[in-house]
Design a protein around this motif. Structure first.
Motif, PDB file in Angstrom:
ATOM      1  N   THR A  46      38.379  28.492  51.507  1.00  0.00           N
ATOM      2  CA  THR A  46      37.136  27.876  51.038  1.00  0.00           C
ATOM      3  C   THR A  46      37.382  27.297  49.649  1.00  0.00           C
ATOM      4  O   THR A  46      38.233  27.782  48.896  1.00  0.00           O
ATOM      5  N   ARG A  76      38.557  15.121  55.999  1.00  0.00           N
ATOM      6  CA  ARG A  76      37.178  15.594  55.930  1.00  0.00           C
ATOM      7  C   ARG A  76      36.682  15.439  54.503  1.00  0.00           C
ATOM      8  O   ARG A  76      37.169  16.107  53.593  1.00  0.00           O
ATOM      9  N   THR A  91      36.770  24.189  58.530  1.00  0.00           N
ATOM     10  CA  THR A  91      37.850  24.847  57.802  1.00  0.00           C
ATOM     11  C   THR A  91      37.835  26.344  58.089  1.00  0.00           C
ATOM     12  O   THR A  91      36.804  26.990  57.956  1.00  0.00           O
ATOM     13  N   GLU A  92      38.995  26.884  58.451  1.00  0.00           N
ATOM     14  CA  GLU A  92      39.065  28.294  58.828  1.00  0.00           C
ATOM     15  C   GLU A  92      39.865  29.155  57.871  1.00  0.00           C
ATOM     16  O   GLU A  92      39.620  30.348  57.765  1.00  0.00           O
ATOM     17  N   ASN A  93      40.843  28.593  57.168  1.00  0.00           N
ATOM     18  CA  ASN A  93      41.784  29.402  56.404  1.00  0.00           C
ATOM     19  C   ASN A  93      41.500  29.522  54.917  1.00  0.00           C
ATOM     20  O   ASN A  93      42.141  30.295  54.228  1.00  0.00           O
ATOM     21  N   THR A 132      33.688  15.660  51.709  1.00  0.00           N
ATOM     22  CA  THR A 132      32.404  16.289  51.406  1.00  0.00           C
ATOM     23  C   THR A 132      31.896  15.739  50.081  1.00  0.00           C
ATOM     24  O   THR A 132      32.376  16.141  49.012  1.00  0.00           O
ATOM     25  N   ARG A 170      29.459  25.274  48.003  1.00  0.00           N
ATOM     26  CA  ARG A 170      30.670  25.294  48.828  1.00  0.00           C
ATOM     27  C   ARG A 170      30.998  23.866  49.248  1.00  0.00           C
ATOM     28  O   ARG A 170      30.185  23.177  49.850  1.00  0.00           O
ATOM     29  N   GLN A 224      34.264  22.977  50.762  1.00  0.00           N
ATOM     30  CA  GLN A 224      35.067  23.059  51.990  1.00  0.00           C
ATOM     31  C   GLN A 224      35.056  24.510  52.449  1.00  0.00           C
ATOM     32  O   GLN A 224      35.057  25.423  51.645  1.00  0.00           O
ATOM     33  N   GLY A 225      35.049  24.701  53.756  1.00  0.00           N
ATOM     34  CA  GLY A 225      34.965  26.047  54.307  1.00  0.00           C
ATOM     35  C   GLY A 225      33.516  26.443  54.489  1.00  0.00           C
ATOM     36  O   GLY A 225      32.597  25.726  54.101  1.00  0.00           O
ATOM     37  N   THR A 230      31.499  23.661  57.964  1.00  0.00           N
ATOM     38  CA  THR A 230      32.744  22.909  58.066  1.00  0.00           C
ATOM     39  C   THR A 230      33.676  23.567  59.086  1.00  0.00           C
ATOM     40  O   THR A 230      33.554  24.748  59.380  1.00  0.00           O
TER      41      THR A 230
END
Length: 111
Positions: free
Chosen positions: A37, A2, A33-35, A4, A24, A26-27, A31
Motif C-alpha cells: 500500500t 494504474r 494492488t495486493e502486495n 490514482t 490511500r 495505491q492498495g 484497488t
C-alpha cells in the motif's frame, strides 16, 4: 498502468492516530494492488501516531515539514525527503512537534 489522482485517493482513519489525515493512493479495497500500500498522510501541528507495532515492512518518506519518529529508545527528526525503514515487530511513534503541518508517504509491504 494504474493512475490514482490525489482527488481519488481513499481517506481512512487509522486506529491510534490523532490529528492525522491519511489518503490511500495505491492498495486497499478500491484497488487491485495486493502486495503493498502507498498512503499520503498529513499531520497537523501536535498530531501523532501513537505507539504501535509494525505489522509489516514499512518505509516512511517525509515530503513536507518535520516529523519526529521514536522507536525502541531512539528518536530522530526527519525533514523533506528523509526516510526511515521499519521491520515487522518494531514499535514506533510519529509526532509533529512543530507549528507547521507535515506530510509523508507511507509504503507498506504486505506480509
Amino acid at each position: 498502468m494504474r493512475v490514482t489522482p490525489i482527488a481519488d485517493g481513499e481517506p481512512f482513519e487509522p486506529v491510534g492516530h490523532t490529528g492525522v489525515g491519511p489518503v490511500r493512493l495505491q492498495g486497499g479495497a478500491r484497488t487491485p494492488t495486493e502486495n503493498f500500500t502507498v498512503t499520503l498522510s498529513h499531520y497537523l501541528p501536535g498530531a501523532e501516531a501513537g505507539l504501535a507495532t509494525q505489522e509489516s515492512e514499512t518505509v516512511y518518506v517525509v515530503t513536507a515539514g518535520e516529523l519526529v519518529f521514536a522507536s525502541e529508545g531512539n528518536e530522530v527528526t526527519l525533514g523533506p525527503m528523509d526516510s526511515v525503514h521499519y521491520t515487522p515487530g518494531t514499535t514506533r511513534t510519529v509526532k509533529n512537534q512543530s507549528r507547521l503541518p507535515a506530510s509523508m508517504l507511507v509504503v507498506r509491504i504486505k506480509a
